[in-house]
Scaffold this motif. Structure first.
Motif, PDB file in Angstrom:
ATOM      1  N   ALA A  76       0.833  -1.200   0.000  1.00 20.29           N
ATOM      2  CA  ALA A  76       0.000   0.000   0.000  1.00 20.29           C
ATOM      3  C   ALA A  76       0.873   1.257   0.000  1.00 20.29           C
ATOM      4  O   ALA A  76       0.620   2.216  -0.741  1.00 20.29           O
ATOM      5  CB  ALA A  76      -0.908  -0.009   1.229  1.00 20.29           C
ATOM      6  N   PHE A  77       1.927   1.215   0.807  1.00 22.56           N
ATOM      7  CA  PHE A  77       2.833   2.358   0.863  1.00 22.56           C
ATOM      8  C   PHE A  77       3.428   2.649  -0.509  1.00 22.56           C
ATOM      9  O   PHE A  77       3.462   3.794  -0.971  1.00 22.56           O
ATOM     10  CB  PHE A  77       3.937   2.083   1.884  1.00 22.56           C
ATOM     11  N   TYR A  78       3.872   1.589  -1.187  1.00 19.34           N
ATOM     12  CA  TYR A  78       4.497   1.792  -2.503  1.00 19.34           C
ATOM     13  C   TYR A  78       3.501   2.284  -3.544  1.00 19.34           C
ATOM     14  O   TYR A  78       3.832   3.118  -4.385  1.00 19.34           O
ATOM     15  CB  TYR A  78       5.196   0.509  -2.969  1.00 19.34           C
ATOM     16  N   VAL A  79       2.271   1.769  -3.478  1.00 20.41           N
ATOM     17  CA  VAL A  79       1.264   2.222  -4.436  1.00 20.41           C
ATOM     18  C   VAL A  79       1.034   3.724  -4.263  1.00 20.41           C
ATOM     19  O   VAL A  79       1.015   4.498  -5.226  1.00 20.41           O
ATOM     20  CB  VAL A  79      -0.049   1.420  -4.257  1.00 20.41           C
ATOM     21  N   MET A  80       0.941   4.151  -3.013  1.00 24.44           N
ATOM     22  CA  MET A  80       0.736   5.580  -2.767  1.00 24.44           C
ATOM     23  C   MET A  80       1.949   6.387  -3.192  1.00 24.44           C
ATOM     24  O   MET A  80       1.833   7.436  -3.800  1.00 24.44           O
ATOM     25  CB  MET A  80       0.433   5.811  -1.288  1.00 24.44           C
ATOM     26  N   LEU A  81       3.127   5.862  -2.873  1.00 22.86           N
ATOM     27  CA  LEU A  81       4.352   6.583  -3.201  1.00 22.86           C
ATOM     28  C   LEU A  81       4.458   6.851  -4.702  1.00 22.86           C
ATOM     29  O   LEU A  81       4.761   7.958  -5.135  1.00 22.86           O
ATOM     30  CB  LEU A  81       5.558   5.780  -2.721  1.00 22.86           C
ATOM     31  N   TYR A  82       4.195   5.814  -5.491  1.00 23.76           N
ATOM     32  CA  TYR A  82       4.392   5.962  -6.938  1.00 23.76           C
ATOM     33  C   TYR A  82       3.256   6.698  -7.619  1.00 23.76           C
ATOM     34  O   TYR A  82       3.467   7.496  -8.516  1.00 23.76           O
ATOM     35  CB  TYR A  82       4.587   4.598  -7.589  1.00 23.76           C
ATOM     36  N   PHE A 123       6.114   2.951 -15.709  1.00 21.18           N
ATOM     37  CA  PHE A 123       4.983   2.517 -14.902  1.00 21.18           C
ATOM     38  C   PHE A 123       5.106   1.037 -14.529  1.00 21.18           C
ATOM     39  O   PHE A 123       5.062   0.656 -13.366  1.00 21.18           O
ATOM     40  CB  PHE A 123       3.683   2.760 -15.678  1.00 21.18           C
ATOM     41  N   LEU A 124       5.303   0.219 -15.562  1.00 14.77           N
ATOM     42  CA  LEU A 124       5.281  -1.227 -15.336  1.00 14.77           C
ATOM     43  C   LEU A 124       6.539  -1.740 -14.656  1.00 14.77           C
ATOM     44  O   LEU A 124       6.479  -2.501 -13.698  1.00 14.77           O
ATOM     45  CB  LEU A 124       5.112  -1.963 -16.664  1.00 14.77           C
ATOM     46  N   ILE A 125       7.657  -1.317 -15.179  1.00 12.79           N
ATOM     47  CA  ILE A 125       8.918  -1.877 -14.666  1.00 12.79           C
ATOM     48  C   ILE A 125       9.473  -1.012 -13.547  1.00 12.79           C
ATOM     49  O   ILE A 125       9.728  -1.494 -12.443  1.00 12.79           O
ATOM     50  CB  ILE A 125       9.962  -2.002 -15.800  1.00 12.79           C
ATOM     51  N   GLY A 126       9.624   0.276 -13.832  1.00 13.84           N
ATOM     52  CA  GLY A 126      10.259   1.159 -12.855  1.00 13.84           C
ATOM     53  C   GLY A 126       9.482   1.227 -11.552  1.00 13.84           C
ATOM     54  O   GLY A 126      10.065   1.159 -10.466  1.00 13.84           O
ATOM     55  N   ALA A 127       8.168   1.347 -11.637  1.00 15.31           N
ATOM     56  CA  ALA A 127       7.390   1.514 -10.408  1.00 15.31           C
ATOM     57  C   ALA A 127       6.769   0.208  -9.944  1.00 15.31           C
ATOM     58  O   ALA A 127       7.064  -0.291  -8.860  1.00 15.31           O
ATOM     59  CB  ALA A 127       6.302   2.563 -10.638  1.00 15.31           C
ATOM     60  N   ALA A 128       5.906  -0.371 -10.784  1.00 16.40           N
ATOM     61  CA  ALA A 128       5.149  -1.536 -10.337  1.00 16.40           C
ATOM     62  C   ALA A 128       6.058  -2.699  -9.977  1.00 16.40           C
ATOM     63  O   ALA A 128       5.907  -3.327  -8.931  1.00 16.40           O
ATOM     64  CB  ALA A 128       4.157  -1.954 -11.420  1.00 16.40           C
ATOM     65  N   PHE A 129       7.035  -2.969 -10.831  1.00 14.79           N
ATOM     66  CA  PHE A 129       7.869  -4.148 -10.618  1.00 14.79           C
ATOM     67  C   PHE A 129       8.928  -3.905  -9.542  1.00 14.79           C
ATOM     68  O   PHE A 129       8.976  -4.582  -8.513  1.00 14.79           O
ATOM     69  CB  PHE A 129       8.519  -4.540 -11.949  1.00 14.79           C
ATOM     70  N   SER A 130       9.785  -2.893  -9.791  1.00 14.79           N
ATOM     71  CA  SER A 130      10.914  -2.750  -8.871  1.00 14.79           C
ATOM     72  C   SER A 130      10.464  -2.254  -7.508  1.00 14.79           C
ATOM     73  O   SER A 130      11.053  -2.607  -6.488  1.00 14.79           O
ATOM     74  CB  SER A 130      11.983  -1.833  -9.466  1.00 14.79           C
ATOM     75  N   GLY A 131       9.427  -1.455  -7.454  1.00 18.93           N
ATOM     76  CA  GLY A 131       9.010  -0.913  -6.171  1.00 18.93           C
ATOM     77  C   GLY A 131       7.938  -1.742  -5.503  1.00 18.93           C
ATOM     78  O   GLY A 131       8.170  -2.393  -4.486  1.00 18.93           O
TER      79      GLY A 131
END
Ligand SMILES: Cc1cc2nc3c(=O)[nH]c(=O)nc-3n(C[C@H](O)[C@H](O)[C@H](O)COP(=O)(O)OP(=O)(O)OC[C@H]3O[C@@H](n4cnc5c(N)ncnc54)[C@H](O)[C@@H]3O)c2cc1C
Ligand code: SF4
Ligand code: SF4
Lengths: 445, 461
Positions: B88-94, B335-343
Motif C-alpha cells: 500500500a505504501f508503494y502504491v501511494m508513493l508511486y 509505470f510497469l517496470i520502474g514503479a510496479a515491478f521494482s518498487g
C-alpha cells in the motif's frame, strides 16, 4: 512390477537408483520406504526441530523428479522377504516381486538394555518419526539428559538448547566422542559446549537406570555412581547399529551388518546391500567394516548403481574424510587421526589462544610423512588433502602449502604462519608458508 | 530476552502508528521536527532492542532458530500484514503521493511527507518531496537493519565487510552526497536567469539500465545544464564509463556481487531489511525458468525503450513509426517496470516472495552482469569435493532461489547468472562446502566426480 527393487529411500538407496539411470540402466526401479514418501536428508533432522528448515527443504529433489526418471516410489513397510520366491511381503498385505533386490535399510539407535529405556520420554533420534516424537516429548520440559557422547548427542543438545531446555550430557569416556577424537580436540569441543552453550557435560559418567515417575514416564536418571538427576526427557545417543532385525533368521548372511563383498553383493544371488546396514567382509586398507556415514552411503550407491546398470564396479573408497559441526564449531578431517596416537606416529596440535580454532596433524615419526589432519573452525580444500595423502607428502609440505588449502570465506583471518612457527619450534624444522597459488590448487605442482 | 524483542517490535508498531497518526490527526502531530526525530529513534532503538533480545548471550555463529516458526519470516499473519502495508505504501508513493501528504496547493506538504520538511530544509532549503521522504526512510532502514545483520553474522568477516560497504554506499553515495550537491545548487536548482535547470541523478553508482531514464531527454539536458557544470558533464561521462567499461571489467574480475550485494541500493535494502525474508524465495526449476524469461524480457524492453529515446533525442522527434515515444515507450516502462515491478512488487512482496524478487526476475542491470558472470568471469562458488551432506541450508537461505545444493551434492562449482554473491549459502553451510572466490577461468565450471562418488579407479591410474 519385478525389475530392481530397493528397500530404503535414504541416501544409499536413492543414490543407487539415480546412478542406475545415470549409467543408462533401463530396468524398472521401485524404491520402498515406510519412513517418508520422498527422500529427505537425515542429516538435517536437527534443523527441522530448530526451525531453520521444514521437511520440504530437506528434500534434495523436487517431487516430480521421480516420475521424470521413471523411478516408482512405494510408501509401505517390508515385513518379510521371501528370498527363494523373490518376493517381499508388505505391511499393507500386498506382495512385491523383484528380479534384483537392494537392501539399503539403514540403522537404528543403540539401546543397551538400561533399566527404564522404554519409558515414555526416552528415545533416540534417527528417523523422521523419532523427530516427531521428540517434538512431542519435549513440549514444555525443563531438563533433559543425554546419554552417550557422539555426534547425534551433540545435535540433540543443540536442538534442546534452542528451546531453552537445560541439558545434562552423560559421557562414559574421559573425553567427548572419546573413541574418535583425540583428547585436545575433544576438550576444545567440551569447553565450547559448557562455556558458550551451558551444557552440563559429565565425563566419566555412566547411566545406571532411568527412573519411572509411576505412570510410565521418565522422571530422572540414576548414574552408576548413584547420583540422581531429575529430568523429563532422556535422549539416547550411544551410537547406531544396522537395522537388520527383520532379516535375522533368513538365509541372508549377517554379522553386525549384512555381509557384503566389495561389489556390495550379499551371499544370496541378486541381492545387494549397502549403506549403514552393510558390513564388508574384507574392508579396504585402513577402513572399517561398517561405515555408517552419509558420504560412504553415497559412494557405495554410485558404485552399485553402475554395477546394476551393467558396469560392475567395486566400492573402493579413497582417502577417508568426514566433517561435522559441534554447536558453532565446524570440524573437518582428512586421512587418519585416531583418538590415541598410534605407535610410530607423532602429532602436532595448535590452538588459537582466544578463538575456537585448532588444527591437529598426525604424521610418521621418522619420515614425517603426513597421515591425517583434524581442523576446528578452519575449512580446508578436500581435493588438496586427498591429493597430498595419495601422493604421500610430508607434513612439512602440508604446512608449507596451507594457504592453498584454506577454504574459509574471503576476508577471514588465517593462521598458516603461526601454525608453521609453532611446528618449527616443536620439531626443530624450518617451514615457511608459501603464498596461495591457483596453479597448484587447480593443476597440482 | 523475549521482553527485549517485544519492546523492539512494539517500537516498530509505534513507528507505523505515528505515521498513520500523522495522516489522520495532523493537529496532534503538528511538530514535524519532534516527530521525525521520534520515528527515527523508534526505528533505531526498536531494531537495537530486538537485536539485543535476539542475539545477546548467544554465541557467535549461524542462529536461524525459529525462522520457519515465526509469523514474520514464515509467511504468517504478521508477514502478510507487513506485505499489505508495504505494498500500500508503494502504491501511494508511486501513484498517489498526495495521500502521503504531498502538497497539492499553496498550503504545502502535510501528512508523512511534511514530517521530512525540516530535514529537507536543512539540506537544501526547500520542502520535502515524496522522494526525499522515501530516500530518508530507505537509508534509515538500511542503516538500522544493517546493524542487526552485522550482529547476526558477526563471526563472518565476509559478511561484516560487505555489509559495512553496503551501508556506507547508501548513506554517502545514494543519500548524503546527492542531497548536499542539491543544497549547493548543483542539482534540482534554478539557474542565474531564474529558470529551473532540471534534475539528474547524482548517485554515482546508479547506472543505466537500472537507472532506466538516464538517457531520457530531460535527464541528458539536466546533466548538460550550464548551472551544473562541470559536475553535470562529469556525471554524464561517468555514467557511460560505468556502464561500458567499469561494469564489465569489475564483473569479470569479481562477479556481479561487486554491485548487487556490495553497493547497489536495491541490493542494500534486500541484504539488510530483507534478510529476514531470504528463505521465502522459490527454489523450483519452474521459478528458474520464469526468472530467465522475465529478466531477459525486461532487458530487451529497456534496450528498445532507450534506443527509441535516444533516436528521439538526437533527431529531435517525438514519435517513432507513428507511436509517441513518451506514451508508448517511456511511460509504460516507467509505470510497469520502474514503479510496479521494482518498487511495489520488488519490496512490497518481501514477506511473501523473498527479498530479491526484483533483482532476480526484473533488474536489467542484474541481467546484463549475469550474462557476463555466467560466460566470462573469474567468479565462482567452489564446491568442496565430497563434503556435502545435502542438508539444504544453502538452498533454503539463497535469496536468489538458486538450488545451491543441487550443485554441491554432485560436486560441481556453482556458476550461475543470478548469483549476487551475498555469501550466505557459504555462511550457513554446516560442513564448509562452499566458497565464493575469484580464480582462473580455466577449471571454473568443473565437477569433482572422483571425490563425490565411488572412486573411479584413480588408485589404479
Ligand atoms: C540425526 C542424524 C544426523 C546425522 N548426521 C550425519 C552427518 O552430519 N554426517 C554424516 O556423514 N552422517 C550423518 N548421519 C548418518 C547418516 O545420516 C547415515 O549414515 C545415512 O543416512 C545412512 O543412509 P542409508 O541410506 O544407508 O540408510 P537410511 O538413511 O537409514 O535409510 C534407510 C531407510 O530404509 C527404511 N527402511 C528400513 N527398513 C525398512 C523396511 N523393512 N521397510 C520399508 N522401509 C524400510 C528406513 O525407514 C529408512 O528410511 C546422521 C544420522 C542421524 C540419525
Ligand atoms: S548462491 Fe549463495 S552467494 Fe549466490 S545469491 Fe545464492 S546464497 Fe547468495
Ligand atoms: S552445500 Fe552445505 S548447506 Fe548445502 S546442502 Fe551441502 S552441506 Fe548442506
Amino acid at each position: 512390477m519385478a525389475g530392481i527393487v530397493i528397500i530404503g529411500n535414504g541416501v544409499s538407496g536413492i543414490t543407487t537408483a539415480r546412478h542406475i539411470r545415470k549409467n543408462g540402466g533401463t530396468q524398472s526401479i521401485t524404491v520402498i520406504s515406510s519412513e517418508t514418501k520422498y527422500f529427505y536428508s537425515r542429516t538435517s533432522l536437527m534443523y527441522i526441530y530448530m526451525g531453520h528448515m521444514k521437511l520440504e527443504h530437506t528434500q534434495p529433489y523436487e517431487n516430480d523428479f521421480w516420475a521424470k526418471n521413471n523411478i516408482d516410489l512405494v510408501f509401505d513397510h517390508v515385513n518379510e522377504i521371501d528370498f527363494s520366491g523373490k518376493q517381499l511381503k508388505m505391511k499393507s498385505g500386498s506382495g512385491i516381486k523383484y528380479d534384483k533386490l537392494v537392501l539399503a535399510v539403514g540403522s537404528k539407535p543403540n539401546k543397551f538394555g538400561w533399566p527404564g529405556q522404554d519409558l515414555n520420554g526416552v528415545q533416540g533420534l534417527y528417523s523422521y518419526q523419532d523427530l516427531q516424537l521428540m517434538e512431542e516429548n519435549t513440549q514444555g520440559i525443563k531438563h533433559a539428559v543425554l546419554v552417550g557422547g557422539g555426534l547425534i548427542g551433540v545435535e540433540m543438545a543443540e536442538m534442546l538448547r534452542t528451546r531453552g531446555v537445560d541439558v545434562t550430557f552423560l559421557v562414559r569416556e574421559s573425553h567427548f566422542w572419546g573413541n574418535v577424537l583425540p583428547k585436545q580436540d575433544a576438550e576444545l569441543i567440551g569447553d565450547h559446549m559448557t562455556r558458550d552453550h551451558h551444557v552440563d557435560l559429565r565425563l566419566n559418567t555412566e547411566l545406571g537406570e532411568i527412573l519411572n515417575d509411576g505412570n510410565g514416564k521418565v522422571k530422572g536418571v540414576k548414574t552408576k555412581d548413584g547420583e540422581i538427576i531429575d529430568c523429563q526427557f532422556v535422549g539416547l545417543s550411544a551410537g547406531v547399529s544396522p537395522n537388520v532385525g527383520f532379516l535375522k533368521n533368513t538365509e541372508l548372511e549377517i554379522d553386525r551388518g549384512i555381509l557384503v563383498t566389495r561389489l556390495l553383493e550379499t551371499n544370496m544371488s541378486d541381492v545387494y546391500a549397502l549403506g549403514d546396514c552393510a558390513q564388508f567382509k574384507e574392508p579396504s586398507v585402513g577402513r572399517r567394516p561398517l561405515e555408517q556415514v552419509w558420504y560412504t552411503g553415497r559412494m557405495m550407491g554410485e558404485a552399485l548403481g553402475k554395477t546394476l546398470a551393467g558396469k560392475p564396479t567395486e566400492y573402493k573408497p579413497g582417502v577417508w574424510f568426514n566433517s561435522a559441526k559441534f554447536f558453532d564449531i565446524e570440524y573437518q578431517t582428512y586421512g587418519e587421526v585416531r583418538s590415541v596416537v598410534p605407535e610410530g606416529k607423532s602429532e602436532f596440535y595448535w590452538q588459537h589462544d582466544s578463538e575456537d580454532v585448532a588444527i591437529h596433524l598426525v604424521f610418521d615419526s621418522l619420515e614425517f610423512k603426513f597421515v591425517g589432519i583434524n581442523t576446528f573452525g578452519i575449512r580446508l580444500r578436500h581435493e588438496l588433502f586427498d591429493r597430498w595423502l595419495r601422493e604421500g607428502q610430508s607434513v612439512m609440505y602440508v604446512l608449507e602449502h596451507m594457504k592453498d588449502a584454506n577454504f574459509d570465506p574471503e576476508f577471514y583471518r588465517t593462521y598458516e604462519q603461526e601454525v608453521a612457527d609453532a611446528f618449527n619450534k616443536e620439531f626443530n624444522k624450518n617451514v615457511t608458508v608459501k603464498a596461495k597459488s591457483w596453479k597448484r590448487i587447480l593443476f597440482g605442482a | 530476552m523475549k521482553l527485549y524483542r517485544q519492546l523492539g517490535t512494539s517500537l516498530g508498531v509505534i513507528f507505523v502508528l505515528i505515521l498513520a497518526g500523522k495522516m489522520a490527526l495532523p493537529l496532534v502531530f503538528s511538530n514535524n521536527s519532534l516527530w521525525l526525530t521520534t520515528i527515527t529513534l523508534c526505528v533505531f532503538l526498536g531494531v537495537a532492542l530486538f537485536t539485543y533480545g535476539q542475539y545477546a548471550g548467544e554465541s557467535k555463529g549461524i542462529k536461524n532458530n525459529n525462522v520457519w516458526f515465526d509469523g514474520v519470516s514464515a509467511r504468517g499473519v504478521l508477514g502478510w500484514t507487513m506485505a499489505i502495508l508495504l505494498t500500500a505504501f508503494y502504491v501511494m508513493l508511486y501513484w498517489f503521493p498526495e495521500y502521503l501528504g504531498k502538497a497539492t496547493d499553496q498550503s504545502g506538504n502535510w501528512g508523512i511527507i511534511a514530517l521530512f520538511d525540516p530535514l529537507s530544509y536543512f539540506f537544501k532549503g526547500k520542502p520535502a518531496s515524496e522522494w526525499f521522504m522515501y530516500g530518508t526512510l530507505y537509508t534509515i532502514f538500511i542503516l538500522s537493519l544493517g546493524i542487526k545483520f552485522i550482529v547476526k553474522y558477526r563471526h563472518n568477516r565476509y559478511q561484516l565487510v560487505r555489509t559495512v560497504v553496503v551501508m556506507v554506499s547508501q548513506l554517502f553515495l545514494a543519500y548524503l552526497i546527492p542531497e548536499i550537491l542539491a543544497g549547493l545548487n548543483y542539482n534540482d536548482a534554478v539557474d542565474a536567469q531564474g529558470t529551473y535547470a532540471g534534475w539528474y541523478d547524482t548517485d554515482i553508482k546508479n547506472v543505466w539500465p537500472l537507472d532506466y531514464d538516464f538517457f531520457n531527454d530531460w535527464h541528458l539536458d539536466a546533466m548538460q545544464a550550464d548551472a551544473y557544470q562541470p559536475l553535470g558533464m562529469t556525471y554524464l561521462f561517468w555514467g557511460l564509463l560505468l556502464f561500458l567499461v567499469v561494469t564489465p571489467l569489475l564483473t569479470y574480475f569479481l562477479g556481479k556481487r561487486w554491485y548487487c550485494s556490495w553497493i547497489c541500493g536495491c541490493g542494500g535494502l534486500a541484504e539488510t531489511a530483507g534478510d529476514s525474508f531470504r528463505q521465502l524465495s522459490s527454489k523450483s526449476t519452474t521459478s528458474w525458468k520464469i526468472e530467465r524469461w522475465m529478466i531477459h524480457t525486461v532487458m530487451v524492453l529497456v534496450f528498445i525503450m532507450t534506443l527509441v529515446t535516444l533516436y528521439g533525442y538526437f533527431f529531435e522527434v517525438y514519435d517513432v513509426f507513428g507511436l509517441s515515444i513518451y506514451h508508448w515507450f517511456q511511460k509504460p516502462y516507467g509505470f510497469l517496470i520502474g514503479a510496479a515491478f521494482s518498487g511495489v512488487v520488488g519490496v512490497g512482496f518481501y514477506p511473501v516472495m523473498g527479498n530479491r524478487v526484483w533483482c532476480r526476475f526484473g533488474c536489467p542491470m542484474a541481467g546484463y552482469m549475469g550474462i557476463i558472470q555466467r560466460f566470462k568471469s573469474k567468479f565462482r562458488i567452489t564446491v568442496n569435493g565430497g563434503q556435502c551432506i545435502s542438508c539444504g541450508n544453502c538452498s533454503t537461505y539463497c535469496e536468489q532461489g538458486i538450488d545451491v545444493r543441487s550443485y554441491a551434492q554432485r560436486g560441481q562449482n556453482v556458476v550461475r547468472a543470478s548469483c549476487v554473491g551475498c555469501g550466505v549459502c557459504a555462511a550457513v553451510c554446516p560442513r564448509g562446502v562452499l566458497k565464493l572466490e575469484n580464480g582462473p577461468e580455466e577449471g571454473r565450471i568443473k565437477q569433482n566426480t572422483v571425490l563425490i562418488g565411488a572412486d573411479l579407479d584413480y588408485l589404479d591410474k
